[in-house]
Design a protein around this motif. Sequence first.
Motif, PDB file in Angstrom:
ATOM      1  N   ASP A 102       7.070 -17.928  -6.420  1.00 16.16           N
ATOM      2  CA  ASP A 102       7.930 -16.849  -6.950  1.00 16.16           C
ATOM      3  C   ASP A 102       9.403 -17.222  -6.974  1.00 16.16           C
ATOM      4  OD1 ASP A 102       5.693 -15.366  -7.288  1.00 16.16           O
ATOM      5  OD2 ASP A 102       6.123 -13.894  -5.740  1.00 16.16           O
ATOM      6  N   MET A 129       3.054  -0.525   3.345  1.00 13.32           N
ATOM      7  CA  MET A 129       4.403  -0.054   2.984  1.00 13.32           C
ATOM      8  C   MET A 129       4.503   1.458   3.148  1.00 13.32           C
ATOM      9  SD  MET A 129       5.416  -2.144  -0.440  1.00 13.32           S
ATOM     10  CE  MET A 129       4.790  -3.818  -0.568  1.00 13.32           C
ATOM     11  N   PHE A 173      -3.053   6.323  -5.523  1.00  9.63           N
ATOM     12  CA  PHE A 173      -4.089   5.980  -4.557  1.00  9.63           C
ATOM     13  C   PHE A 173      -5.193   7.037  -4.583  1.00  9.63           C
ATOM     14  CE2 PHE A 173      -0.221   4.287  -2.112  1.00  9.63           C
ATOM     15  CZ  PHE A 173      -0.193   3.168  -2.908  1.00  9.63           C
ATOM     16  N   ARG A 188      -2.709 -12.614   0.371  1.00 12.82           N
ATOM     17  CA  ARG A 188      -2.835 -12.513  -1.086  1.00 12.82           C
ATOM     18  C   ARG A 188      -2.245 -13.751  -1.766  1.00 12.82           C
ATOM     19  NH1 ARG A 188       0.000  -9.879  -5.614  1.00 12.82           N
ATOM     20  NH2 ARG A 188      -1.548  -9.069  -7.089  1.00 12.82           N
ATOM     21  N   GLN A 205      -1.139  -4.112   0.729  1.00  8.18           N
ATOM     22  CA  GLN A 205       0.319  -4.213   0.910  1.00  8.18           C
ATOM     23  C   GLN A 205       0.960  -2.838   0.679  1.00  8.18           C
ATOM     24  OE1 GLN A 205       2.361  -7.620  -0.951  1.00  8.18           O
ATOM     25  NE2 GLN A 205       0.471  -8.794  -0.919  1.00  8.18           N
ATOM     26  N   TYR A 206       0.541  -2.156  -0.390  1.00  9.31           N
ATOM     27  CA  TYR A 206       1.079  -0.815  -0.656  1.00  9.31           C
ATOM     28  C   TYR A 206       0.776   0.122   0.513  1.00  9.31           C
ATOM     29  CZ  TYR A 206       1.435  -2.267  -5.589  1.00  9.31           C
ATOM     30  OH  TYR A 206       1.732  -2.908  -6.752  1.00  9.31           O
ATOM     31  N   ASN A 257      11.299  -9.761  -7.644  1.00 13.44           N
ATOM     32  CA  ASN A 257       9.931 -10.263  -7.817  1.00 13.44           C
ATOM     33  C   ASN A 257       8.860  -9.187  -7.824  1.00 13.44           C
ATOM     34  OD1 ASN A 257      11.200 -12.702  -7.623  1.00 13.44           O
ATOM     35  ND2 ASN A 257      10.419 -13.213  -5.592  1.00 13.44           N
ATOM     36  N   GLY A 314       4.513 -11.998  -6.615  1.00 12.70           N
ATOM     37  CA  GLY A 314       4.832 -11.214  -7.804  1.00 12.70           C
ATOM     38  C   GLY A 314       4.329 -11.870  -9.077  1.00 12.70           C
ATOM     39  N   ALA A 317       1.515   3.899  -5.882  1.00 13.54           N
ATOM     40  CA  ALA A 317       2.032   2.563  -5.649  1.00 13.54           C
ATOM     41  C   ALA A 317       3.557   2.610  -5.741  1.00 13.54           C
ATOM     42  CB  ALA A 317       1.461   1.588  -6.662  1.00 13.54           C
ATOM     43  N   PRO A 318       4.248   1.911  -4.852  1.00 11.66           N
ATOM     44  CA  PRO A 318       5.713   1.945  -4.834  1.00 11.66           C
ATOM     45  C   PRO A 318       6.312   1.475  -6.158  1.00 11.66           C
ATOM     46  CG  PRO A 318       4.834   0.359  -3.221  1.00 11.66           C
ATOM     47  CD  PRO A 318       3.686   1.114  -3.759  1.00 11.66           C
ATOM     48  N   ASP A 319       5.559   0.708  -6.913  1.00 16.12           N
ATOM     49  CA  ASP A 319       6.070   0.247  -8.202  1.00 16.12           C
ATOM     50  C   ASP A 319       5.504   1.100  -9.347  1.00 16.12           C
ATOM     51  OD1 ASP A 319       3.487  -0.559  -7.909  1.00 16.12           O
ATOM     52  OD2 ASP A 319       3.880  -2.686  -8.184  1.00 16.12           O
ATOM     53  N   GLU A 373      12.432  -8.052  -3.434  1.00 20.30           N
ATOM     54  CA  GLU A 373      11.524  -7.072  -4.053  1.00 20.30           C
ATOM     55  C   GLU A 373      12.093  -6.622  -5.399  1.00 20.30           C
ATOM     56  OE1 GLU A 373       9.286  -5.083  -0.142  1.00 20.30           O
ATOM     57  OE2 GLU A 373      10.871  -3.976  -1.168  1.00 20.30           O
ATOM     58  N   THR A 375       2.613   1.724 -10.401  1.00 24.60           N
ATOM     59  CA  THR A 375       1.529   1.211 -11.245  1.00 24.60           C
ATOM     60  C   THR A 375       0.231   1.994 -11.094  1.00 24.60           C
ATOM     61  OG1 THR A 375       1.068  -0.368  -9.507  1.00 24.60           O
ATOM     62  CG2 THR A 375       2.403  -1.143 -11.349  1.00 24.60           C
ATOM     63  N   ILE A 419      11.574 -16.044 -10.861  1.00 25.49           N
ATOM     64  CA  ILE A 419      10.772 -15.254 -11.800  1.00 25.49           C
ATOM     65  C   ILE A 419      11.505 -13.945 -12.086  1.00 25.49           C
ATOM     66  CG2 ILE A 419       8.603 -16.238 -11.061  1.00 25.49           C
ATOM     67  CD1 ILE A 419       8.080 -13.585  -9.580  1.00 25.49           C
ATOM     68  N   VAL A 429       7.192  -5.739  -5.569  1.00 23.12           N
ATOM     69  CA  VAL A 429       6.944  -5.526  -4.141  1.00 23.12           C
ATOM     70  C   VAL A 429       5.665  -6.177  -3.624  1.00 23.12           C
ATOM     71  CG1 VAL A 429       8.265  -3.374  -4.100  1.00 23.12           C
ATOM     72  CG2 VAL A 429       5.783  -3.305  -4.513  1.00 23.12           C
ATOM     73  N   ALA A 430       4.755  -6.533  -4.535  1.00 25.80           N
ATOM     74  CA  ALA A 430       3.507  -7.151  -4.067  1.00 25.80           C
ATOM     75  C   ALA A 430       3.653  -8.669  -4.105  1.00 25.80           C
ATOM     76  CB  ALA A 430       2.332  -6.713  -4.922  1.00 25.80           C
ATOM     77  N   SER A 453       0.468 -10.069   2.775  1.00 25.08           N
ATOM     78  CA  SER A 453       1.301 -10.810   1.829  1.00 25.08           C
ATOM     79  C   SER A 453       0.935 -12.293   1.841  1.00 25.08           C
ATOM     80  CB  SER A 453       2.790 -10.637   2.172  1.00 25.08           C
ATOM     81  OG  SER A 453       3.163  -9.273   2.139  1.00 25.08           O
ATOM     82  N   ARG A 468      -3.348  -6.353  -2.815  1.00 24.98           N
ATOM     83  CA  ARG A 468      -2.183  -5.669  -3.369  1.00 24.98           C
ATOM     84  C   ARG A 468      -2.149  -4.233  -2.854  1.00 24.98           C
ATOM     85  NH1 ARG A 468      -1.380  -3.322  -8.408  1.00 24.98           N
ATOM     86  NH2 ARG A 468      -3.196  -4.390  -9.271  1.00 24.98           N
ATOM     87  N   TYR A 469      -3.297  -3.562  -2.945  1.00 22.70           N
ATOM     88  CA  TYR A 469      -3.349  -2.206  -2.430  1.00 22.70           C
ATOM     89  C   TYR A 469      -3.028  -2.172  -0.938  1.00 22.70           C
ATOM     90  CZ  TYR A 469      -5.165   2.119  -0.579  1.00 22.70           C
ATOM     91  OH  TYR A 469      -5.282   3.295   0.109  1.00 22.70           O
TER      92      TYR A 469
END
Lengths: 274, 274, 274, 274, 274, 274
Positions: free
Chosen positions: A271, E187, F246, E153, E183-184, F197, F203, F239-241, F194, F243, A274, F199-200, E150, E180-181
Amino acid sequence: MFRHQKELQFEVKVERPDALLARQIQELLGGQFGEMSVMMQYLFQGFNCRGEEKYKDMLMDIGTEEIGHVEMLCNLISQLLDGVSPAEQIEAAKDPMTAAILGGTNPQHLIVSGLGATPKDSNGVPWNAGYIASSGNLLADFRANLNAESQGRLQVSRVYEMTTDEGVRDVLRNMIARDRYHQYQWMAAIAELEEKNGVAVPGSFPPEAEMDAQVHAYEFWDLSEGSQSAEGLWAKGSAPDGTGDFMYLKDPKPLGQVPNPKPPHFSTHNDINI
Amino acid sequence: MFRHQKELQFEVKVERPDALLARQIQELLGGQFGEMSVMMQYLFQGFNCRGEEKYKDMLMDIGTEEIGHVEMLCNLISQLLDGVSPAEQIEAAKDPMTAAILGGTNPQHLIVSGLGATPKDSNGVPWNAGYIASSGNLLADFRANLNAESQGRLQVSRVYEMTTDEGVRDVLRNMIARDRYHQYQWMAAIAELEEKNGVAVPGSFPPEAEMDAQVHAYEFWDLSEGSQSAEGLWAKGSAPDGTGDFMYLKDPKPLGQVPNPKPPHFSTHNDINI
Amino acid sequence: MFRHQKELQFEVKVERPDALLARQIQELLGGQFGEMSVMMQYLFQGFNCRGEEKYKDMLMDIGTEEIGHVEMLCNLISQLLDGVSPAEQIEAAKDPMTAAILGGTNPQHLIVSGLGATPKDSNGVPWNAGYIASSGNLLADFRANLNAESQGRLQVSRVYEMTTDEGVRDVLRNMIARDRYHQYQWMAAIAELEEKNGVAVPGSFPPEAEMDAQVHAYEFWDLSEGSQSAEGLWAKGSAPDGTGDFMYLKDPKPLGQVPNPKPPHFSTHNDINI
Amino acid sequence: MFRHQKELQFEVKVERPDALLARQIQELLGGQFGEMSVMMQYLFQGFNCRGEEKYKDMLMDIGTEEIGHVEMLCNLISQLLDGVSPAEQIEAAKDPMTAAILGGTNPQHLIVSGLGATPKDSNGVPWNAGYIASSGNLLADFRANLNAESQGRLQVSRVYEMTTDEGVRDVLRNMIARDRYHQYQWMAAIAELEEKNGVAVPGSFPPEAEMDAQVHAYEFWDLSEGSQSAEGLWAKGSAPDGTGDFMYLKDPKPLGQVPNPKPPHFSTHNDINI
Amino acid sequence: MFRHQKELQFEVKVERPDALLARQIQELLGGQFGEMSVMMQYLFQGFNCRGEEKYKDMLMDIGTEEIGHVEMLCNLISQLLDGVSPAEQIEAAKDPMTAAILGGTNPQHLIVSGLGATPKDSNGVPWNAGYIASSGNLLADFRANLNAESQGRLQVSRVYEMTTDEGVRDVLRNMIARDRYHQYQWMAAIAELEEKNGVAVPGSFPPEAEMDAQVHAYEFWDLSEGSQSAEGLWAKGSAPDGTGDFMYLKDPKPLGQVPNPKPPHFSTHNDINI
Amino acid sequence: MFRHQKELQFEVKVERPDALLARQIQELLGGQFGEMSVMMQYLFQGFNCRGEEKYKDMLMDIGTEEIGHVEMLCNLISQLLDGVSPAEQIEAAKDPMTAAILGGTNPQHLIVSGLGATPKDSNGVPWNAGYIASSGNLLADFRANLNAESQGRLQVSRVYEMTTDEGVRDVLRNMIARDRYHQYQWMAAIAELEEKNGVAVPGSFPPEAEMDAQVHAYEFWDLSEGSQSAEGLWAKGSAPDGTGDFMYLKDPKPLGQVPNPKPPHFSTHNDINI
């Protein structure tokens, strides 16, 4: 092939059981510089020895002796644990003092080994083969051996000062005396090999290959503030083989570049950028 | 307290990436006698040094230099891994030859460290502090250091013979040259201390305490068949400090008892005599 | 896939906190033969099982039970640590007796895990996967399992004798009872497999391949002085599968050569004959 | 005390060097169930043996034999490494095929041990004492020994199938034959002890102490979906000592409470309810 | 208590065996950040959880899921090893190419586990409990969990790039999506706890106790030459909880003394001033 | 390249020696989250950093500071061990109280290191490189760093509560204050990355590759009985981003097959169906 005689090499008779001392003596058995280490180190050096009959025979003599030292220390620990029992813990629970003393002993002597010695150090860390050296180069290995006997004798001497049990002290006295001789032994062997191979290990690396690097070879880099280190023979003496004089480099400057490694391929997912 | 300069101590420039060599050089970084070991060994000896300013300063000088050697080797490995990528493994899957070569590399260089050096040896075993010695006795520890530099220089010399990359060889040449000097350095320091403390570690253990044991102290026990070992200086020489002559004990007899430990208390459940 | 129920398999209620006992019970949780070992050993054997549905199902049954035993022991340790606090250490500093008792506890229970169980043994050595066996050969592995349950029940019995806390003893009683059954279970499974595969692991190695070696196969080599060992069934009995009779070899002679390995190539820098 | 004879117990002569096989055979030397493990396991059991002369003598006989097996395997590995050299790596760099093959060998055989065997497994993980068992209870330990010989013979058989070198196969054949006998030996010793002590280890734990727990002692808990496991002797048989019948518990319910540990003192800084 | 269902959580079907990939995937199973680590980390955090029912239940949910991930990876590895056999090594011996490829695989997959997964990383280093964290402080531990997911993954993504086997990629895709989930998830849990406890762990350490030290608390010490680091938010920003502003300390001076530890008592045999 | 200044970063002056506290403080030096870990973790991340100058410089700043923290703790431990001697053990043997207190100290402080700090944790387990992370992905690694500083500050806070020695507390106060700042520092750096890249981690893994798996990506699988876990933000948040949302999956069903691996080739000697 090996054979076993029932008698111990030296007599082992403790005056009184002492479970705390039993824990401490585990260091001399299964610690980094304990008897398991010298036993395995000498045996592997002997088994792996190529083409030096005199040294191989010597390594087998002393490696075989060391198996017997492991045996002696197991016996010493067994005797120090004599009479200990789980039932004592119940007594201990009633008397805080006894509880406290038992708290300092190794629980594995009761729970795991049933009053036997364990192949571990004084904190219960298992012995592992990362402690020993067998490189195929005898001069390198004899220096490992001299180190092992020096550290070992130091540790035995310290334990000696920690007990007044004359039976235990007798065993330790024998170990201290043998370890002194073993230090002499490796010094003698080292002297022979240094005579033949030169003092720097390996002797066979061609000096001309070091050529360019030799400019800086004999410099002592003063990288810690203060210059007390300038007073040692390493800073103002000469190489023992007379190949040059040492030089004390006050305030040395780095000779290399600032490193600048390349960003990796995308698929490493580092990363970057990016 | 420490400070860092951006330049490397010596230049590190490889001619071409070589992931197999990167794996091999891990031995010189994170192996038993790699740079992590000497760095931590000298720093701990320096930090723990009590009351010998000259030696402490010297240990801090060289320990600090060794942190920079760890830095250099990490850079060397990074450069050797340049351009490697997971995507290559897919290419490899198509070409058995490439697959085979990649099979010999360290999978962790790709999966775990993302083309960085790892604090492990050439087989991926993590460095651990069981490799190092810091005993508080400087003579013992300087022997550990001489051993470490001897084993270390031997390993670097062997890797030197395994590559024709002149960039890598330049780095190794510098290490080989420094390690020669470091051997001389410890020899000089050892000579100073042996002069002061005597040659047997620890010098302070009172000879009279060894008294009874001394009868057998200088005997070489011939416990491995054959007597080639009788030809060494350890078997017919004298103690370097003139305290006695060595004696070759052909066919030695054990001096101890046949051990006979007591059956333990019922509550250990060793199930003896039930 | 797995599921979890909130209730423990068996009740865990201690009478009173006891931080010293908490440390000792770590052996039964994270030691070589603790519950983490049997849990991981059975699960890996089950996961890796190829083509023996009955055994695979059984391994998954018991492996799943053992996860719950790890859970029970973590709870037991938590309860034994109830009420411990760093603040006590300050009290302890004032009272030497209390200090002494706290000195025998595991400092990591306070500093690292915050009064939780740790995945370590009674001396704080982390559990590692070098403790377990999963070979793909069920008979070999069931013998590993019988051994694990035997060592495990022995250790639980010893801890049982070390406390009078009836709550703790109830938990241990359940474990002792289950471990007895588990020993029977593996004996039964072993009997089934020995019936099918023969008693020597692996059963499939062709006897004719051993042919030449068989001359010496049934000899007991008396390599330790004394011949008390001649009195056992291994010395005068027959193979359990009737393939031969054992023979006691008094004073055995080696059958091999004196090894004489070749000096290596110059570039190994072993420094032989230079 | 021990003695060493120069001849190997059995002859060791390989047909041709093979550095890849050398790496694989390290498993039989320094792996979890390699010769170092049985050697140290039997010696510690023998050294620690209390009051059972026949068994102690037998353990010393076989432990002493195993030191010689370590010696044999070191020789085998040395011969398989004959003629390997760092210089070959340079050749290898030119020929991708050779590079690939050398990539599969153990780099430490060249860099660390100078063509000697190492006290490590086939992946270079150092042997450690966490592999061995010595509990003071002979029946438990003989089960550990039967397991070790079963796993060991299995591994040797697999390596046997991996080579056509008849010299290597001869050595392995001897080991396979001896390991068969050693399995018989431990079975015979186990039979003797089971006769004396009962089949459940430890035999001395008082049955009445298990009383309350016994209600559930003989239940097989079906915790993995499917009931193929109901078909085994562990599910429908009887205890080998006739103390009860096994019971298959379909859909078992937990018997314990939902655990509810107390929040700790503020000074642990667990940050609960702040 | 736990239960097991026979189906895997997600489907695992590889397209073709690949013993090299099997070795690489061991990293995801038994490596530092493999599934064994998250499984044991979450289970221990859950078992040890004191008084926070919501978090405890959540930890048990995900910890239980992870046992099933270990199961899936064992199956994946088994399938990748399908059809491998010792006999292939003999074929390999004839064809250098095949030999080379097999040289890159893990010898223990054949010799030790009989084509099963091992609880070890891609270099054969056994998993150990030193990898995991369970501190009793949930915020600290959830940060450990976010880190683990992290790193995990990232590693799975790298292995994904190393193969074109769509069966394997499907399994890895599922793991990448779940990680990924996860990590969420951590968080979200971290955000909840930071809200309650403050962002610095532990939240309960009294600020006034830090008082004197706070003068230097927010200084960034520029101890590496160059001041690129001055450009980050850590150097010119403010504490996330608004308790102060960061300060970039160019050319910082040490605030402590030159240490001067006392020479020890004679009986330590450190040999100082003798 | 590095340099050393003689002064410590912060003052270290204890009020009185305390060998028990010396043992406890070893956890902060050589434990999983001690100063050796952060030092090596930051240095390796810095050495391996590719192409992000600002972060590399910052890592080298803080990594260099941490070497000085190791130095400070070694000094702290040395001072706490001042005046300890083997001779005290003899006194101890006479007075059970003293014996009990000494029983709780680390025997290696006397026997091995001669009153110096050891590179080990509070139970004597050697530091190993399996504790640290350096992945090449900065976001992943900064999360490892935030975790390390959180666990580290927690442990220091707990030790702070265990002593009233104001000298020791001053040192710990400084560490606690610095560790708070270091947590802020990593949070700031994480926020920056974050932003760039995502947050996951990583990235860069293409979302479309996860496509099929995404159906299940945001499901929380309720695999532990009870649904308290449904109350967290991980179960009902987004999801914090942004996407996706849950989803709490009550009573989830496995999606995979019942595994059915193939029996292996005869030559593995798994003894199936013979």
